[in-house]
Design a protein around this motif. Sequence first.
Motif, PDB file in Angstrom:
ATOM      1  N   LEU A 103      10.410   0.601   4.531  1.00 53.00           N
ATOM      2  CA  LEU A 103       9.287   1.533   4.633  1.00 53.00           C
ATOM      3  C   LEU A 103       9.782   2.977   4.664  1.00 53.00           C
ATOM      4  CD1 LEU A 103       7.230  -0.449   7.274  1.00 53.00           C
ATOM      5  CD2 LEU A 103       6.382   0.133   4.982  1.00 53.00           C
ATOM      6  N   HIS A 104      10.860   3.209   5.387  1.00 52.23           N
ATOM      7  CA  HIS A 104      11.410   4.565   5.486  1.00 52.23           C
ATOM      8  C   HIS A 104      11.850   5.080   4.117  1.00 52.23           C
ATOM      9  CE1 HIS A 104      13.643   8.057   6.847  1.00 52.23           C
ATOM     10  NE2 HIS A 104      14.692   7.595   6.171  1.00 52.23           N
ATOM     11  N   GLN A 105      12.474   4.215   3.315  1.00 54.16           N
ATOM     12  CA  GLN A 105      12.946   4.665   2.006  1.00 54.16           C
ATOM     13  C   GLN A 105      11.786   5.000   1.070  1.00 54.16           C
ATOM     14  OE1 GLN A 105      16.521   3.299   0.176  1.00 54.16           O
ATOM     15  NE2 GLN A 105      16.973   1.875   1.839  1.00 54.16           N
ATOM     16  N   ILE A 106      10.703   4.231   1.134  1.00 55.45           N
ATOM     17  CA  ILE A 106       9.531   4.570   0.327  1.00 55.45           C
ATOM     18  C   ILE A 106       8.935   5.893   0.796  1.00 55.45           C
ATOM     19  CG2 ILE A 106       7.184   3.890  -0.321  1.00 55.45           C
ATOM     20  CD1 ILE A 106       9.297   2.221  -1.680  1.00 55.45           C
ATOM     21  N   GLU A 107       8.839   6.066   2.106  1.00 54.49           N
ATOM     22  CA  GLU A 107       8.283   7.308   2.658  1.00 54.49           C
ATOM     23  C   GLU A 107       9.154   8.503   2.274  1.00 54.49           C
ATOM     24  OE1 GLU A 107       7.468  10.397   5.745  1.00 54.49           O
ATOM     25  OE2 GLU A 107       9.313   9.262   5.501  1.00 54.49           O
ATOM     26  N   PRO A 135       0.805  -1.225   0.000  1.00 50.96           N
ATOM     27  CA  PRO A 135       0.000   0.000   0.000  1.00 50.96           C
ATOM     28  C   PRO A 135       0.842   1.280   0.000  1.00 50.96           C
ATOM     29  CG  PRO A 135      -0.969  -1.591   1.483  1.00 50.96           C
ATOM     30  CD  PRO A 135       0.348  -2.168   1.039  1.00 50.96           C
ATOM     31  N   LEU A 136       1.996   1.252   0.680  1.00 54.40           N
ATOM     32  CA  LEU A 136       2.847   2.439   0.677  1.00 54.40           C
ATOM     33  C   LEU A 136       3.500   2.639  -0.685  1.00 54.40           C
ATOM     34  CD1 LEU A 136       3.722   4.707   2.581  1.00 54.40           C
ATOM     35  CD2 LEU A 136       5.757   3.370   3.132  1.00 54.40           C
ATOM     36  N   VAL A 137       3.890   1.544  -1.338  1.00 54.87           N
ATOM     37  CA  VAL A 137       4.438   1.656  -2.697  1.00 54.87           C
ATOM     38  C   VAL A 137       3.362   2.176  -3.654  1.00 54.87           C
ATOM     39  CG1 VAL A 137       5.514   0.419  -4.610  1.00 54.87           C
ATOM     40  CG2 VAL A 137       6.120  -0.176  -2.264  1.00 54.87           C
ATOM     41  N   ARG A 186      -1.690  15.720  -1.118  1.00 51.84           N
ATOM     42  CA  ARG A 186      -2.677  14.800  -0.532  1.00 51.84           C
ATOM     43  C   ARG A 186      -2.086  13.395  -0.404  1.00 51.84           C
ATOM     44  NH1 ARG A 186      -6.290  15.886  -3.810  1.00 51.84           N
ATOM     45  NH2 ARG A 186      -6.062  14.152  -5.270  1.00 51.84           N
ATOM     46  N   GLU A 187      -1.378  12.947  -1.432  1.00 51.10           N
ATOM     47  CA  GLU A 187      -0.767  11.619  -1.382  1.00 51.10           C
ATOM     48  C   GLU A 187       0.353  11.576  -0.343  1.00 51.10           C
ATOM     49  OE1 GLU A 187      -1.957   9.058  -2.604  1.00 51.10           O
ATOM     50  OE2 GLU A 187      -3.252   9.733  -4.230  1.00 51.10           O
ATOM     51  N   GLU A 188       1.077  12.689  -0.168  1.00 54.04           N
ATOM     52  CA  GLU A 188       2.131  12.717   0.847  1.00 54.04           C
ATOM     53  C   GLU A 188       1.528  12.541   2.237  1.00 54.04           C
ATOM     54  OE1 GLU A 188       4.825  13.964   3.853  1.00 54.04           O
ATOM     55  OE2 GLU A 188       2.994  15.070   3.334  1.00 54.04           O
ATOM     56  N   ARG A 189       0.392  13.154   2.484  1.00 56.61           N
ATOM     57  CA  ARG A 189      -0.280  12.977   3.778  1.00 56.61           C
ATOM     58  C   ARG A 189      -0.761  11.538   3.943  1.00 56.61           C
ATOM     59  NH1 ARG A 189      -2.297  18.106   2.301  1.00 56.61           N
ATOM     60  NH2 ARG A 189      -4.265  17.193   1.579  1.00 56.61           N
ATOM     61  N   GLU A 190      -1.264  10.949   2.854  1.00 58.57           N
ATOM     62  CA  GLU A 190      -1.686   9.554   2.900  1.00 58.57           C
ATOM     63  C   GLU A 190      -0.481   8.651   3.155  1.00 58.57           C
ATOM     64  OE1 GLU A 190      -4.029   6.055   2.591  1.00 58.57           O
ATOM     65  OE2 GLU A 190      -4.499   8.153   3.012  1.00 58.57           O
ATOM     66  N   GLY A 191       0.644   8.982   2.555  1.00 64.25           N
ATOM     67  CA  GLY A 191       1.854   8.206   2.785  1.00 64.25           C
ATOM     68  C   GLY A 191       2.275   8.246   4.246  1.00 64.25           C
ATOM     69  N   ASP A 192       2.194   9.421   4.858  1.00 61.11           N
ATOM     70  CA  ASP A 192       2.511   9.534   6.289  1.00 61.11           C
ATOM     71  C   ASP A 192       1.583   8.654   7.116  1.00 61.11           C
ATOM     72  OD1 ASP A 192       4.589  11.295   5.890  1.00 61.11           O
ATOM     73  OD2 ASP A 192       3.426  13.091   6.372  1.00 61.11           O
ATOM     74  N   PHE A 193       0.307   8.666   6.751  1.00 63.51           N
ATOM     75  CA  PHE A 193      -0.694   7.874   7.481  1.00 63.51           C
ATOM     76  C   PHE A 193      -0.358   6.379   7.402  1.00 63.51           C
ATOM     77  CE2 PHE A 193      -4.642   5.445   7.602  1.00 63.51           C
ATOM     78  CZ  PHE A 193      -5.279   5.950   8.723  1.00 63.51           C
ATOM     79  N   VAL A 194      -0.090   5.894   6.197  1.00 64.20           N
ATOM     80  CA  VAL A 194       0.217   4.470   6.010  1.00 64.20           C
ATOM     81  C   VAL A 194       1.533   4.115   6.689  1.00 64.20           C
ATOM     82  CG1 VAL A 194       0.700   2.673   4.299  1.00 64.20           C
ATOM     83  CG2 VAL A 194      -1.082   4.362   3.852  1.00 64.20           C
ATOM     84  N   TYR A 195       2.530   4.975   6.551  1.00 64.61           N
ATOM     85  CA  TYR A 195       3.853   4.715   7.118  1.00 64.61           C
ATOM     86  C   TYR A 195       3.792   4.593   8.637  1.00 64.61           C
ATOM     87  CZ  TYR A 195       8.664   5.676   8.585  1.00 64.61           C
ATOM     88  OH  TYR A 195       9.890   5.613   9.196  1.00 64.61           O
ATOM     89  N   ARG A 196       3.106   5.517   9.301  1.00 65.36           N
ATOM     90  CA  ARG A 196       3.058   5.489  10.761  1.00 65.36           C
ATOM     91  C   ARG A 196       2.347   4.247  11.277  1.00 65.36           C
ATOM     92  NH1 ARG A 196       1.268  11.734  10.606  1.00 65.36           N
ATOM     93  NH2 ARG A 196       3.342  12.650  10.360  1.00 65.36           N
ATOM     94  N   ARG A 197       1.293   3.843  10.600  1.00 68.57           N
ATOM     95  CA  ARG A 197       0.576   2.640  11.034  1.00 68.57           C
ATOM     96  C   ARG A 197       1.390   1.382  10.741  1.00 68.57           C
ATOM     97  NH1 ARG A 197      -1.891   6.688  11.123  1.00 68.57           N
ATOM     98  NH2 ARG A 197      -3.801   7.087  12.315  1.00 68.57           N
TER      99      ARG A 197
END
Length: 205
Positions: A180-184, A113-115, A147-158
Motif C-alpha cells: 500500500l505504501h508503494q502505491i501511495e 481501489p488504491l491502484v 484531487r486524486e492524490e487527496r483521494e489516494g491519501d484517504f484510501v491509504y489511511r483507511r
Amino acid sequence: MPFQVIPRQLVFYDLLDEAARNVAEGVGELLALVDDLPNVAEHAARIREIESHGDEITHRIISTLNQTFVVPIDRHDILHLASALDDVLDYQEGVADLLELLPIETLFPRFRPLVEVLARTCGAVVRTVQDLQTLEALPPDIAAIKREEREGDFVYRRAIAELYDGDFRPLEVLMWKDLLHQIEAAIDRCEDVANQIESVVSKFR
C-alpha cells in the motif's frame, strides 16, 4: 560529441510524453495483474519490461540534454519531470515484484481501489504532460492530479487502519502495509509531476 540545436518544440516534449504514456501503460498492466493473480509472473515480467523501457527514455532525455544547446524549458525542470516519471515506474515494478514473490493468494480489499486511484492519476499525468507545450495557461488536469492524490491519501489511511484492526496476521500486515505504501508513494510522485509543471508554467507567465 558537439552541441547541436534540436527543434525546441519537438524533442523534449516528445520524450516526456513518451515517458508519461509508458507510466500509464505500466499501471494498466498492474491493474491486469491485480485482477489475474494466478498469472502474476507473466504480468510482473511485462511490468519489468515497461520499467526497463522507462529507464531507456530517461537515459535518452539526459543524453539529449547533454547534446542540446537550446532547450524549451529549464534543464532543471526537464530532469525533475523525467525523474518523477521514472520513480512512478520504479514503484510499479516494486509492487509487481512483491506480488510475485510474497505468499499472496487473495487481495487485501482496499488494495485494488488504491491502484485504481493511481491509474486515474497516471491518466491525468499523461494529459498534463501533453499540455506542456501550451504554456499560456495551467493544464486543467493538474487539478485532477491533486484531487486524486487527496483521494489516494484517504484510501491509504483507511486501508492502514483496517490492517491494524486485529483481523490480519502480523505477516499479512507487514506485506500489505509495504504494498500500500508503494502505491501511495507512486501517487505522490505523480503529484510531483503536477507541481513541477506548475513551476514551469509560472516561469512563462
